[in-house]
Enzyme design. Structure first.
Site, PDB file in Angstrom:
ATOM      1  N   CYS A   1       0.874  -1.171   0.000  1.00  0.00           N
ATOM      2  CA  CYS A   1       0.000   0.000   0.000  1.00  0.00           C
ATOM      3  C   CYS A   1       0.915   1.226   0.000  1.00  0.00           C
ATOM      4  O   CYS A   1       2.125   1.092  -0.120  1.00  0.00           O
ATOM      5  CB  CYS A   1      -1.004  -0.007   1.146  1.00  0.00           C
ATOM      6  SG  CYS A   1      -0.320   0.089   2.797  1.00  0.00           S
TER       7      CYS A   1
ATOM      8  N   CYS B   1      -2.154   1.351  -4.131  1.00  0.00           N
ATOM      9  CA  CYS B   1      -0.869   2.004  -4.391  1.00  0.00           C
ATOM     10  C   CYS B   1      -0.805   2.540  -5.810  1.00  0.00           C
ATOM     11  O   CYS B   1       0.207   3.080  -6.231  1.00  0.00           O
ATOM     12  CB  CYS B   1       0.311   1.090  -4.086  1.00  0.00           C
ATOM     13  SG  CYS B   1       0.582  -0.232  -5.240  1.00  0.00           S
TER      14      CYS B   1
ATOM     15  N   CYS C   1       3.206   0.560  -8.244  1.00  0.00           N
ATOM     16  CA  CYS C   1       3.647  -0.813  -8.037  1.00  0.00           C
ATOM     17  C   CYS C   1       4.248  -1.357  -9.325  1.00  0.00           C
ATOM     18  O   CYS C   1       3.581  -1.375 -10.357  1.00  0.00           O
ATOM     19  CB  CYS C   1       2.463  -1.689  -7.636  1.00  0.00           C
ATOM     20  SG  CYS C   1       1.728  -1.205  -6.081  1.00  0.00           S
TER      21      CYS C   1
END
Length: 137
Positions: free
Chosen positions: A13, A87, A91
């Protein structure tokens, strides 16, 4: 299943201070050494959210010593399953990895009352994940 086939899961996250910490703690709690567990944040906070620590303590899981960690390419490459929790595009994506995106409210700045339902939803999802990737033989 041999020792070399231990599945690995990375929870990501933004701050690695709430959702990903709870998910990692639950997965470790329920799967033990049947799964390798990592968590990280794209912009890690300085500390784990105190309301998250309190909410987890209520279910008997102590994460007070956990520290938010920065997301690295190596952590993603070393994981079989990458579970993102808001996120966004930060990522890194690699072929051959399984990605799941769990849309969950962000507990940042929330009190323990707001964290409990997030915690309980994460616990449900983790139990399903354990049954799928690391069932008890």
């Amino acid at each position: 299943m041999s020792d070399t086939a231990t599945p690995s899961v990375l929870f990501v996250c933004v701050h690695n201070a709430g959702r990903s910490q709870m998910a990692a703690a639950f997965l470790t709690h329920f799967a033990g050494d049947r799964v390798q567990v990592r968590s990280a944040g794209s912009a890690p906070a300085d500390t784990v959210n105190p309301a998250v620590v309190e909410a987890m303590a209520e279910v008997g899981i102590d994460i007070a010593a956990e520290v938010p960690k920065v997301l690295t390419v190596e952590a993603v490459q070393a994981s079989d399953v990458v579970i993102t929790m808001g996120c966004g595009d930060t990522c890194p994506v690699f072929p051959g990895k399984r990605y799941l995106d769990w849309e969950l409210p962000d507990p940042a700045g929330q009190g323990v009352d707001a964290v409990r339902p997030i915690r309980d939803e994460i616990e449900k999802r983790i139990l399903g994940l354990v049954d799928e990737i690391a069932p008890v033989s």
